[in-house]
Design a protein around this motif. Structure first.
Motif, PDB file in Angstrom:
ATOM      1  N   TRP A  61       0.839  -1.202   0.000  1.00  0.00           N
ATOM      2  CA  TRP A  61       0.000   0.000   0.000  1.00  0.00           C
ATOM      3  C   TRP A  61       0.873   1.250   0.000  1.00  0.00           C
ATOM      4  CZ3 TRP A  61      -5.441  -0.317   0.071  1.00  0.00           C
ATOM      5  CH2 TRP A  61      -5.956  -1.620   0.195  1.00  0.00           C
ATOM      6  N   ARG A  89      -6.247   4.051   6.963  1.00  0.00           N
ATOM      7  CA  ARG A  89      -6.715   4.141   5.588  1.00  0.00           C
ATOM      8  C   ARG A  89      -8.207   3.817   5.549  1.00  0.00           C
ATOM      9  NH1 ARG A  89      -2.908   4.198   1.786  1.00  0.00           N
ATOM     10  NH2 ARG A  89      -3.611   4.380  -0.380  1.00  0.00           N
ATOM     11  N   VAL A  93      -9.799  -1.280   4.862  1.00  0.00           N
ATOM     12  CA  VAL A  93      -8.685  -1.311   5.822  1.00  0.00           C
ATOM     13  C   VAL A  93      -9.145  -0.784   7.173  1.00  0.00           C
ATOM     14  CG1 VAL A  93      -6.364  -0.465   6.348  1.00  0.00           C
ATOM     15  CG2 VAL A  93      -6.968  -1.066   3.984  1.00  0.00           C
ATOM     16  N   ASN A 133       4.482   0.060   7.451  1.00  0.00           N
ATOM     17  CA  ASN A 133       3.088   0.015   6.996  1.00  0.00           C
ATOM     18  C   ASN A 133       2.205   1.054   7.673  1.00  0.00           C
ATOM     19  OD1 ASN A 133       3.366  -2.280   5.175  1.00  0.00           O
ATOM     20  ND2 ASN A 133       3.626  -3.532   7.008  1.00  0.00           N
ATOM     21  N   THR A 138      -2.089   1.452   7.099  1.00  0.00           N
ATOM     22  CA  THR A 138      -2.550   0.056   7.110  1.00  0.00           C
ATOM     23  C   THR A 138      -2.000  -0.719   8.302  1.00  0.00           C
ATOM     24  OG1 THR A 138      -0.704  -0.647   5.687  1.00  0.00           O
ATOM     25  CG2 THR A 138      -2.757   0.030   4.593  1.00  0.00           C
ATOM     26  N   LEU A 190      -1.851  -4.806   8.127  1.00  0.00           N
ATOM     27  CA  LEU A 190      -2.524  -5.476   7.033  1.00  0.00           C
ATOM     28  C   LEU A 190      -1.529  -6.378   6.304  1.00  0.00           C
ATOM     29  CD1 LEU A 190      -5.493  -5.197   6.051  1.00  0.00           C
ATOM     30  CD2 LEU A 190      -4.578  -3.964   4.093  1.00  0.00           C
TER      31      LEU A 190
END
Length: 244
Positions: A61, A89, A93, A133, A138, A190
């Motif tokens: 992402w 997000r 998500v 991340n 995420t 994620l």
């Protein structure tokens, strides 16, 4: 309207009121939000170009330079917890990560404002680690001060069982940083790239639960149920084979 629906509406009103005109008055681009199928509409115009980095994080992402600034990452409520909100997000998500936070709050330990960290600036996350991340919205850190980076054993057996159950319930679209080769037990991120059908399916199921008072976060979950324990163990085996 169900009690859960009232909690969600109240939480949303509280966040908007606290944010003030910044969220109520938007410039020339559109504020992104969940579409009818739960997916996120990316903002367009100067706001989007101002936060885009063109760089993808470890899970695929795109990292963003700012939250609440016209991109895909916005501060979202966490209903029923008393938390002020978390920057994640939007869309599928958000649905998944907020579910993780809520189950942690209800089944592991109640959290106080400031104990959950979502989006962080790309320059503040350590390259080469899963925490990158967070810069794409995420991932979240839950009580990072309680679970030091690089250390294991911050959760006792029952708490760990809850963590494993949550991951299995989400069909592996979320990974726990405690399973990484360099552990970060505060981190949940994620583990599905953009366009992954699993994410769409899981998020849709969670949204359906929000309309059923007998399902979802905040309801009784028997993490010792043999079928749930088996699913959790099987996922743990699969995910740890891909040590990171």
């Amino acid at each position: 309207m169900t009690r859960r629906g009232l909690l969600r509406r109240a939480a949303g009103v509280t966040i908007a009121a606290a944010a003030g005109p910044a969220l109520l008055s938007v410039p020339t681009y559109a504020v992104p939000g969940p579409t009818g199928n739960g997916k996120t509409e990316e903002a367009s115009g100067d706001g989007r170009s101002g936060v885009a980095t063109g760089t993808a994080g470890p899970n695929g992402w795109e990292l963003e330079k700012a939250a609440d600034a016209g991109g895909a990452v916005w501060t979202r409520p966490v209903p029923g917890t008393g938390l002020a909100g978390v920057a994640v997000r939007m869309g599928d998500v958000e649905t998944v990560l907020v579910h993780v936070i809520r189950r942690f709050h209800y089944e592991i330990d109640q959290m106080k404002p400031g104990e959950v960290i979502g989006w962080r600036k790309p320059g503040e996350v350590r390259k080469g680690l899963a925490e990158v991340n967070q810069a794409s919205g995420t991932a979240v850190q839950i009580r990072p001060g309680h679970y030091p980076h690089g250390a294991r054993g911050g959760f006792h057996a029952v708490q760990t069982a809850v963590v494993r159950d949550v991951l299995a319930e989400l069909e592996g679209v979320v990974r726990w940083g405690g399973d990484d080769s360099t552990p970060d037990e505060s981190l949940f991120y994620l583990d599905a790239p953009p366009g992954d059908d699993r994410l769409t399916r899981v998020a849709a199921r969670l949204r359906g639960w929000q309309e059923d008072p007998a399902r979802g976060a905040g309801t009784h979950v028997d993490v010792q149920d043999p079928r749930r324990r088996q699913a959790a163990q099987e996922l743990h085996t699969r995910q740890t084979k891909r040590s990171r």
